[in-house]
Write an enzyme that holds these catalytic residues in place. Sequence first.
Site, PDB file in Angstrom:
ATOM      1  CB  CYS A  89      -4.249   2.999   7.414  1.00  0.00           C
ATOM      2  SG  CYS A  89      -4.381   4.025   5.937  1.00  0.00           S
ATOM      3  NE  ARG A 207      -5.956  -4.714  -9.937  1.00  0.00           N
ATOM      4  CZ  ARG A 207      -5.957  -3.539  -9.334  1.00  0.00           C
ATOM      5  NH1 ARG A 207      -6.996  -2.755  -9.429  1.00  0.00           N
ATOM      6  NH2 ARG A 207      -4.909  -3.143  -8.640  1.00  0.00           N
ATOM      7  CD  GLU A 208      -7.819 -13.781 -13.647  1.00  0.00           C
ATOM      8  OE1 GLU A 208      -6.646 -14.142 -13.863  1.00  0.00           O
ATOM      9  OE2 GLU A 208      -8.559 -14.317 -12.803  1.00  0.00           O
ATOM     10  CB  THR A 209      -2.852  -8.559 -13.168  1.00  0.00           C
ATOM     11  OG1 THR A 209      -1.899  -7.650 -13.724  1.00  0.00           O
ATOM     12  CG2 THR A 209      -2.297  -9.187 -11.894  1.00  0.00           C
ATOM     13  CB  SER A 232      -4.108  -0.373  -0.775  1.00  0.00           C
ATOM     14  OG  SER A 232      -3.902   1.000  -0.495  1.00  0.00           O
ATOM     15  CG  HIS A 333      -6.359   0.145   2.617  1.00  0.00           C
ATOM     16  ND1 HIS A 333      -6.753  -0.104   3.919  1.00  0.00           N
ATOM     17  CD2 HIS A 333      -5.337   1.061   2.710  1.00  0.00           C
ATOM     18  CE1 HIS A 333      -6.009   0.609   4.751  1.00  0.00           C
ATOM     19  NE2 HIS A 333      -5.152   1.327   4.036  1.00  0.00           N
ATOM     20  CB  CYS A 363       1.926   1.497   7.364  1.00  0.00           C
ATOM     21  SG  CYS A 363       1.078   1.336   5.779  1.00  0.00           S
TER      22      CYS A 363
END
Length: 377
Positions: A89, A207-209, A232, A333, A363
């Site tokens: 990553c 997104r709505e949360t 991610s 990601h 990381c």
Amino acid sequence: MPAPVIVDAARTPYGKRGGVLASWHPAELLGLAQADLCKRAGIDPAEIGEIIGGCVTQAGEQAGHIVRTAWLHAGLPEETGATTIDAQCGSAQQSVHLVAAQIAAGAIDAGLACGVEAMSRVPLRANIGEGIGSPRPDSWAIDLPAQYEAADRIARRRGFTRAEIDAFGLRSQQRARAAWDAGRLDRQILPVPTADGGTMTVDEGLRETSMSALAGLRPILGDGLHTAGTASQISDGASAALLVEEGRARAIGLRPRARILAHCLVGAEPRYLLDGPVRAAERLLDRTGTTIADFDLFEVNEAFAAVPMSFARAHDVDPEKLNVNGGAIAVGHPVGSSGIRLLATIIDELERRDQTLGLVAVCAGGAMATGAVIERI
């Protein structure tokens, strides 16, 4: 000694799994980022001495030296050398480090760092083929857990509760939405044409949360602390960064935006796999003689909520300086691309706030992490 500077850094919008960018071959997507960044920065691609780019799952459409394939397919100069790397990553960020090192060594005057991952088309671990053995020998005895287990281990190590982790996931979504609504992420975007004749300019992962919605999600592991709302997103996307020797940049009319004061790729504790940003920061602070209090902003990749949370707790980081525009939990990601997204984000935000010093850390698989100290010019 030659002095590398960052002239520009940008990315495509990030598509969700199976979304708008799933129809793009990864070489086409990366080629768009390579070509469009050169055009936007105002540099002749013939000036680029070498391209170094990251891609984690080098299989199928992403095999066969995708950085070179993308460059040629985009119609860019055949004389330019290219290298494809896999630092997991941290690949895109490590590509920036390697280009900077090539310039500092006097090997090239200008270089392009980049990264791509089309996770809808080439899933993680697709490069572990059938019938050709395992990456780990039978005698392997190191406790190197899967990423989901590692994230929960980090959370328990630092004493985080499920509610605290959910709150971080909510904050990431809220901050990313606010950043998009205020136009703070616009500059880092390289628009992508869509099949319907339009243009994609915004990440699909937003997104709505709410805390109640996040609390209702099942853990990824049966007794775990992380859920799909605090991990991610699997995404598609590409990124690129232009670095030029400072004198050469000014000679050809390019404005330097930032420089790298120190960078690293460090090994971390295998048992915790993803807690490497803590150690990367320790290395960077030691090499630069700085303290956490010297930094204006921090960007730590949100592979899982516990990763930046652990970084903040271990180094006593002000949460108002950490991932101020959200992170990978909200925007996605694409693993080979993300390091340059963080770099672009911190440079843009330092400029917007008229601040100076930032730290970026990612990381990475294999219990590693990339890190860099960024100074705005």
